[in-house]
Design a protein around this motif. Sequence first.
Motif, PDB file in Angstrom:
ATOM      1  N   GLY A 121      72.367  34.517 -46.545  1.00 21.69           N
ATOM      2  CA  GLY A 121      72.468  35.114 -45.218  1.00 21.69           C
ATOM      3  C   GLY A 121      71.160  35.635 -44.682  1.00 21.69           C
ATOM      4  N   ALA A 122      70.208  35.891 -45.599  1.00 21.86           N
ATOM      5  CA  ALA A 122      68.898  36.391 -45.166  1.00 21.86           C
ATOM      6  C   ALA A 122      68.119  35.345 -44.361  1.00 21.86           C
ATOM      7  CB  ALA A 122      68.073  36.833 -46.380  1.00 21.86           C
ATOM      8  N   PHE A 123      68.429  34.069 -44.568  1.00 19.77           N
ATOM      9  CA  PHE A 123      67.722  33.005 -43.837  1.00 19.77           C
ATOM     10  C   PHE A 123      68.099  33.000 -42.350  1.00 19.77           C
ATOM     11  CE2 PHE A 123      67.060  31.645 -48.170  1.00 19.77           C
ATOM     12  CZ  PHE A 123      65.777  31.118 -48.147  1.00 19.77           C
ATOM     13  N   PRO A 124      69.383  32.886 -41.990  1.00 19.10           N
ATOM     14  CA  PRO A 124      69.703  32.973 -40.557  1.00 19.10           C
ATOM     15  C   PRO A 124      69.397  34.352 -39.993  1.00 19.10           C
ATOM     16  CG  PRO A 124      71.716  32.980 -41.874  1.00 19.10           C
ATOM     17  CD  PRO A 124      70.590  32.604 -42.794  1.00 19.10           C
ATOM     18  N   GLY A 125      69.513  35.396 -40.833  1.00 21.06           N
ATOM     19  CA  GLY A 125      69.230  36.745 -40.365  1.00 21.06           C
ATOM     20  C   GLY A 125      67.772  36.974 -40.019  1.00 21.06           C
ATOM     21  N   ALA A 126      66.887  36.163 -40.625  1.00 21.65           N
ATOM     22  CA  ALA A 126      65.449  36.331 -40.399  1.00 21.65           C
ATOM     23  C   ALA A 126      64.917  35.485 -39.250  1.00 21.65           C
ATOM     24  CB  ALA A 126      64.694  35.985 -41.685  1.00 21.65           C
ATOM     25  N   ILE A 127      65.751  34.623 -38.700  1.00 25.25           N
ATOM     26  CA  ILE A 127      65.292  33.698 -37.652  1.00 25.25           C
ATOM     27  C   ILE A 127      64.994  34.376 -36.309  1.00 25.25           C
ATOM     28  CG2 ILE A 127      66.105  31.788 -36.171  1.00 25.25           C
ATOM     29  CD1 ILE A 127      67.169  30.438 -38.687  1.00 25.25           C
ATOM     30  N   PRO A 128      65.770  35.371 -35.842  1.00 28.80           N
ATOM     31  CA  PRO A 128      65.562  35.896 -34.480  1.00 28.80           C
ATOM     32  C   PRO A 128      64.139  36.351 -34.156  1.00 28.80           C
ATOM     33  CG  PRO A 128      67.644  36.670 -35.334  1.00 28.80           C
ATOM     34  CD  PRO A 128      66.972  35.965 -36.469  1.00 28.80           C
ATOM     35  N   PHE A 129      63.474  37.067 -35.076  1.00 33.87           N
ATOM     36  CA  PHE A 129      62.125  37.569 -34.814  1.00 33.87           C
ATOM     37  C   PHE A 129      61.171  36.414 -34.545  1.00 33.87           C
ATOM     38  CE2 PHE A 129      58.816  40.861 -36.547  1.00 33.87           C
ATOM     39  CZ  PHE A 129      58.380  41.087 -35.259  1.00 33.87           C
ATOM     40  N   MET A 130      61.210  35.401 -35.413  1.00 33.47           N
ATOM     41  CA  MET A 130      60.313  34.257 -35.240  1.00 33.47           C
ATOM     42  C   MET A 130      60.745  33.352 -34.102  1.00 33.47           C
ATOM     43  SD  MET A 130      61.242  31.235 -37.811  1.00 33.47           S
ATOM     44  CE  MET A 130      62.328  30.134 -36.941  1.00 33.47           C
ATOM     45  N   LEU A 131      62.057  33.398 -33.755  1.00 35.10           N
ATOM     46  CA  LEU A 131      62.572  32.560 -32.669  1.00 35.10           C
ATOM     47  C   LEU A 131      61.872  32.898 -31.353  1.00 35.10           C
ATOM     48  CD1 LEU A 131      64.854  30.363 -32.351  1.00 35.10           C
ATOM     49  CD2 LEU A 131      66.226  32.189 -31.340  1.00 35.10           C
ATOM     50  N   GLY A 132      61.611  34.181 -31.134  1.00 35.42           N
ATOM     51  CA  GLY A 132      60.908  34.598 -29.929  1.00 35.42           C
ATOM     52  C   GLY A 132      59.512  34.009 -29.857  1.00 35.42           C
ATOM     53  N   TRP A 133      58.819  33.979 -30.997  1.00 29.35           N
ATOM     54  CA  TRP A 133      57.480  33.395 -31.038  1.00 29.35           C
ATOM     55  C   TRP A 133      57.538  31.901 -30.725  1.00 29.35           C
ATOM     56  CZ3 TRP A 133      52.717  35.798 -32.318  1.00 29.35           C
ATOM     57  CH2 TRP A 133      51.627  34.921 -32.391  1.00 29.35           C
ATOM     58  N   VAL A 134      58.498  31.203 -31.313  1.00 26.76           N
ATOM     59  CA  VAL A 134      58.652  29.764 -31.071  1.00 26.76           C
ATOM     60  C   VAL A 134      59.006  29.507 -29.611  1.00 26.76           C
ATOM     61  CG1 VAL A 134      59.976  27.700 -31.689  1.00 26.76           C
ATOM     62  CG2 VAL A 134      59.306  29.325 -33.465  1.00 26.76           C
ATOM     63  N   ALA A 135      59.817  30.378 -29.024  1.00 22.93           N
ATOM     64  CA  ALA A 135      60.173  30.240 -27.607  1.00 22.93           C
ATOM     65  C   ALA A 135      58.938  30.400 -26.726  1.00 22.93           C
ATOM     66  CB  ALA A 135      61.228  31.279 -27.228  1.00 22.93           C
ATOM     67  N   ALA A 136      58.041  31.290 -27.111  1.00 22.44           N
ATOM     68  CA  ALA A 136      56.838  31.552 -26.306  1.00 22.44           C
ATOM     69  C   ALA A 136      55.796  30.453 -26.446  1.00 22.44           C
ATOM     70  CB  ALA A 136      56.232  32.897 -26.714  1.00 22.44           C
ATOM     71  N   THR A 137      55.661  29.907 -27.665  1.00 25.29           N
ATOM     72  CA  THR A 137      54.556  28.977 -27.940  1.00 25.29           C
ATOM     73  C   THR A 137      54.983  27.526 -28.124  1.00 25.29           C
ATOM     74  OG1 THR A 137      54.721  29.299 -30.339  1.00 25.29           O
ATOM     75  CG2 THR A 137      53.345  30.867 -29.104  1.00 25.29           C
ATOM     76  N   GLY A 138      56.244  27.317 -28.479  1.00 28.35           N
ATOM     77  CA  GLY A 138      56.698  25.967 -28.782  1.00 28.35           C
ATOM     78  C   GLY A 138      56.269  25.490 -30.151  1.00 28.35           C
ATOM     79  N   ASN A 139      55.701  26.399 -30.953  1.00 30.53           N
ATOM     80  CA  ASN A 139      55.178  26.024 -32.265  1.00 30.53           C
ATOM     81  C   ASN A 139      55.744  26.899 -33.371  1.00 30.53           C
ATOM     82  OD1 ASN A 139      53.317  23.988 -31.316  1.00 30.53           O
ATOM     83  ND2 ASN A 139      52.038  25.668 -30.554  1.00 30.53           N
ATOM     84  N   PHE A 140      55.914  26.299 -34.560  1.00 35.23           N
ATOM     85  CA  PHE A 140      56.236  27.070 -35.753  1.00 35.23           C
ATOM     86  C   PHE A 140      55.065  26.927 -36.715  1.00 35.23           C
ATOM     87  CE2 PHE A 140      57.736  27.496 -40.094  1.00 35.23           C
ATOM     88  CZ  PHE A 140      58.384  28.721 -40.040  1.00 35.23           C
ATOM     89  N   GLY A 141      54.279  28.006 -36.829  1.00 30.72           N
ATOM     90  CA  GLY A 141      53.119  27.995 -37.713  1.00 30.72           C
ATOM     91  C   GLY A 141      53.110  29.236 -38.588  1.00 30.72           C
ATOM     92  N   ILE A 142      51.924  29.612 -39.030  1.00 38.53           N
ATOM     93  CA  ILE A 142      51.783  30.771 -39.917  1.00 38.53           C
ATOM     94  C   ILE A 142      52.253  32.054 -39.242  1.00 38.53           C
ATOM     95  CG2 ILE A 142      49.376  31.184 -39.224  1.00 38.53           C
ATOM     96  CD1 ILE A 142      50.907  31.728 -42.737  1.00 38.53           C
ATOM     97  N   GLU A 143      52.077  32.135 -37.905  1.00 38.55           N
ATOM     98  CA  GLU A 143      52.483  33.348 -37.182  1.00 38.55           C
ATOM     99  C   GLU A 143      54.002  33.522 -37.205  1.00 38.55           C
ATOM    100  OE1 GLU A 143      48.855  31.469 -35.163  1.00 38.55           O
ATOM    101  OE2 GLU A 143      50.855  30.801 -35.805  1.00 38.55           O
ATOM    102  N   ALA A 144      54.705  32.466 -36.810  1.00 41.66           N
ATOM    103  CA  ALA A 144      56.172  32.522 -36.814  1.00 41.66           C
ATOM    104  C   ALA A 144      56.692  32.685 -38.239  1.00 41.66           C
ATOM    105  CB  ALA A 144      56.754  31.258 -36.180  1.00 41.66           C
ATOM    106  N   GLY A 145      56.019  32.032 -39.188  1.00 37.19           N
ATOM    107  CA  GLY A 145      56.415  32.146 -40.590  1.00 37.19           C
ATOM    108  C   GLY A 145      56.280  33.567 -41.110  1.00 37.19           C
ATOM    109  N   THR A 146      55.250  34.267 -40.674  1.00 38.09           N
ATOM    110  CA  THR A 146      55.046  35.661 -41.087  1.00 38.09           C
ATOM    111  C   THR A 146      56.139  36.560 -40.509  1.00 38.09           C
ATOM    112  OG1 THR A 146      52.647  35.328 -41.190  1.00 38.09           O
ATOM    113  CG2 THR A 146      53.431  37.608 -41.079  1.00 38.09           C
TER     114      THR A 146
END
Length: 304
Positions: free
Chosen positions: A154-179
């Motif tokens: 459950g920690a995997f879907p639970g951890a997505i929202p924070f990085m989802l905002g970054w992906v929405a802003a940039t269109g990219n999943f990199g080290i920033e979204a991963g952090t």
Amino acid sequence: MKTALSTTTNTLSLKAIFTDFKEITKAGLAISVLFSSIAGYLLGFNEDQPFQWSVLLMLCVGGYCMVGASNAFNQVIEKDIDALMDRTKNRPVPSGRMSANVALLVASLLTLIGLTLLYLINPKTAMFGAISIFLYTSVYTPLKTVTSLSVFVGAFPGAIPFMLGWVAATGNFGIEAGTLFLIQFFWQFPHFWSIGWFLYEDYEKAGIFMLPTGKKDKGTALQVILYTVWLIIASLLPCVGYTGKLFISPYTAVIVFLLGIWMLYYAVRLYNVKTAKAARTLMLVSVSYISLLQLVYIIDKFLR
């Protein structure tokens, strides 16, 4: 007279429908999750990918729909289990106020609306939204009555929202979204284990496994401490210069560290006293921690 009575009845019906909608989507939880996505978006936009109100609005509505759909699917799947627990027996489906078919329809419509809005932002945002709802409903929910490893899943879907905002802003999943993902991933464990601790008896009625050792003991409390330490380390990663465009100043890092020590104190306290009250306090502190951390990150970005 009939008109007045009819109007009152309709008003009460609409109020009841709205109340059930809030409960089936867990509005309070959905809004708190949404805050994480907004924080991620505010951290992510830049000169090359400028701030857009339309994107933020689609992220908010689409994000709420996705979280709401996950919660609605969950309540359909767990309707019999929910009926056994004091905390959940008055929810719309187990109480009989809403049929499972209606709840399933609501969940399906929210999924379609949510995925459509997230796809309009960019395909990657929709992809992560879809992964989140699939893992939550199809993997995490069934595992809750099988193994305590459900918290890990459950920690995997639970951890997505924070990085989802970054992906929405940039269109990219990199080290920033991963952090950002890593931070909220490690946060899940002390948060949900503290909930599992003070609601242990209620979960036990339904045969739900939450605690890593299966008991309210020092082994569980020690793991709460260890994952809190990992959370602190992950939260400080943006100050070391290896997380791309995600960066916090040394002064902000000190504040983040102090926030971590504050949460760690209550994790150690749970280890020492091992009471439901200490677990509840840790849960509340963990919610404050993640919200304050995100605010501190955002303030740091706009002050630099």
